[in-house]
Write a protein that holds these residues in place. Structure first.
Motif, PDB file in Angstrom:
ATOM      1  N   PHE A  32      26.443   0.493   3.108  1.00 33.92           N
ATOM      2  CA  PHE A  32      26.693   1.927   3.264  1.00 33.92           C
ATOM      3  C   PHE A  32      27.639   2.197   4.429  1.00 33.92           C
ATOM      4  CE2 PHE A  32      22.470   1.751   1.221  1.00 33.92           C
ATOM      5  CZ  PHE A  32      22.736   2.516   0.088  1.00 33.92           C
ATOM      6  N   LEU A  33      27.489   1.439   5.524  1.00 37.03           N
ATOM      7  CA  LEU A  33      28.346   1.650   6.691  1.00 37.03           C
ATOM      8  C   LEU A  33      29.815   1.417   6.382  1.00 37.03           C
ATOM      9  CD1 LEU A  33      26.286   0.099   9.654  1.00 37.03           C
ATOM     10  CD2 LEU A  33      26.728   2.520   9.191  1.00 37.03           C
ATOM     11  N   GLU A  34      30.089   0.543   5.437  1.00 36.56           N
ATOM     12  CA  GLU A  34      31.485   0.285   5.087  1.00 36.56           C
ATOM     13  C   GLU A  34      32.142   1.529   4.499  1.00 36.56           C
ATOM     14  OE1 GLU A  34      33.106  -2.345   5.904  1.00 36.56           O
ATOM     15  OE2 GLU A  34      31.303  -3.259   6.754  1.00 36.56           O
ATOM     16  N   LEU A  35      31.338   2.456   3.974  1.00 34.44           N
ATOM     17  CA  LEU A  35      31.870   3.694   3.420  1.00 34.44           C
ATOM     18  C   LEU A  35      32.213   4.704   4.518  1.00 34.44           C
ATOM     19  CD1 LEU A  35      29.340   4.160   0.466  1.00 34.44           C
ATOM     20  CD2 LEU A  35      31.643   3.173   0.355  1.00 34.44           C
ATOM     21  N   VAL A  54      20.373  -2.370  12.237  1.00 34.38           N
ATOM     22  CA  VAL A  54      21.436  -1.570  11.618  1.00 34.38           C
ATOM     23  C   VAL A  54      22.653  -2.425  11.306  1.00 34.38           C
ATOM     24  CG1 VAL A  54      22.925   0.457  11.865  1.00 34.38           C
ATOM     25  CG2 VAL A  54      20.613   0.489  12.820  1.00 34.38           C
ATOM     26  N   LEU A  55      23.291  -2.951  12.345  1.00 32.19           N
ATOM     27  CA  LEU A  55      24.526  -3.714  12.129  1.00 32.19           C
ATOM     28  C   LEU A  55      24.292  -5.007  11.361  1.00 32.19           C
ATOM     29  CD1 LEU A  55      26.322  -3.236  15.578  1.00 32.19           C
ATOM     30  CD2 LEU A  55      26.668  -1.970  13.444  1.00 32.19           C
ATOM     31  N   GLU A  56      23.126  -5.636  11.551  1.00 28.69           N
ATOM     32  CA  GLU A  56      22.826  -6.886  10.865  1.00 28.69           C
ATOM     33  C   GLU A  56      21.966  -6.667   9.626  1.00 28.69           C
ATOM     34  OE1 GLU A  56      21.100  -9.517  13.714  1.00 28.69           O
ATOM     35  OE2 GLU A  56      22.838  -9.470  15.063  1.00 28.69           O
ATOM     36  N   PHE A 101      16.397   5.665   5.754  1.00 24.81           N
ATOM     37  CA  PHE A 101      17.768   5.422   5.319  1.00 24.81           C
ATOM     38  C   PHE A 101      18.122   3.946   5.437  1.00 24.81           C
ATOM     39  CE2 PHE A 101      17.956   9.920   6.747  1.00 24.81           C
ATOM     40  CZ  PHE A 101      18.315  10.489   5.543  1.00 24.81           C
ATOM     41  N   LEU A 102      17.567   3.285   6.460  1.00 29.93           N
ATOM     42  CA  LEU A 102      17.899   1.883   6.686  1.00 29.93           C
ATOM     43  C   LEU A 102      17.320   0.978   5.605  1.00 29.93           C
ATOM     44  CD1 LEU A 102      17.403   1.594  10.561  1.00 29.93           C
ATOM     45  CD2 LEU A 102      19.475   2.149   9.262  1.00 29.93           C
TER      46      LEU A 102
END
Length: 250
Positions: free
Chosen positions: A53-56, A44-46, A3-4
């Protein structure tokens, strides 16, 4: 599938199978359950692609950020608030319990790592059950949490012991000097055992007690080719089993 490593251009190309929101949730939860804080920060965060995707799903990003900042109770609270939603997910539902358990175990272990002693009451406030005041009043929450700690200790995931008299979780202290001495004693014992076996063999040879293999008999097969003959009259050619064997014609 990773996924990453999913490209941010995924868009709505596979909405009938997987949406961008699913990538954020599945990838974020799997990362929380399996990665260290350093890996979560860098991978992940960087991660430019995955950050899209995380913004969703901003709650997943907040949960990971809290975990990286050692704010484990806030991370677990966020996950718990979305448990009901995840249990409705056809693909995620069978794995929710195990994922949440792994994240919780990691949180407890990493919270305790910097300390040599931690008060059980303070740990319970951070990781104890939040299912209502009644459980806390009758001591159910305390008993449940201590049983969880005992399970982690018995499985080797938490290197500690519980002092029930003082209500403290105490880290198991290692003694490098004692461990080195134990290793040295083990090496000495192995050396003595090996030396004793060599002496026994040497004494047996000197006393003429060594059992020697019978000498090989020379022979010829029906075609007149030389070889060695075993006790059954079979003539063997070549090395250790690679040649042919024929019965000698006598």
């Amino acid at each position: 599938m990773s996924f990453l490593a999913t490209e941010s251009t995924l868009g709505e190309s596979y909405n009938d199978v997987l949406t961008s929101n699913d990538v954020a949730v599945y990838g974020g939860l799997c990362a929380l359950a399996s990665m260290s804080r350093t890996e979560l920060q860098t991978k992940v965060l960087e991660n430019g692609n995955f950050r899209t995707f995380l913004e969703l799903e901003p709650h997943i990003r907040r949960a990971i950020s809290f975990f990286c900042a050692s704010k484990y109770s806030q991370c677990l609270d966020i996950l718990e608030s979305y448990r009901a939603d995840y249990l409705l997910d056809l693909y995620l539902q069978p794995h929710v319990k195990e994922i949440y358990k792994r994240v919780r175990t990691k949180s407890i272990v990493q919270y305790f790592q910097p300390f040599s002693r931690v008060n059980l009451d303070s740990m319970e406030k951070m990781f104890g059950q939040t299912s209502g005041a009644q459980n806390k009043a009758n001591g159910t929450s305390t008993l449940w949490f201590r049983e969880e700690l005992i399970s982690l200790i018995e499985s080797g995931k938490l290197d500690a012991r519980i002092d029930l008299e003082t209500g403290v979780l105490v880290a198991t202290e290692s003694n490098p000097r004692a461990e080195m001495q134990q290793e040295a004693e083990k090496m000495v014992d192995n050396f003595i055992a090996e030396a004793r076996l060599k002496l026994i063999r040497l004494n047996a040879i000197n006393a003429g007690l060594e059992v020697k293999a019978p000498p090989k008999k020379k022979g010829w097969d029906a075609e007149g080719a030389p070889g060695w003959m075993d006790d059954g009259g079979m003539v063997h050619h070549g090395g250790s089993g690679g040649g042919r064997s024929l019965r000698s014609g006598r």
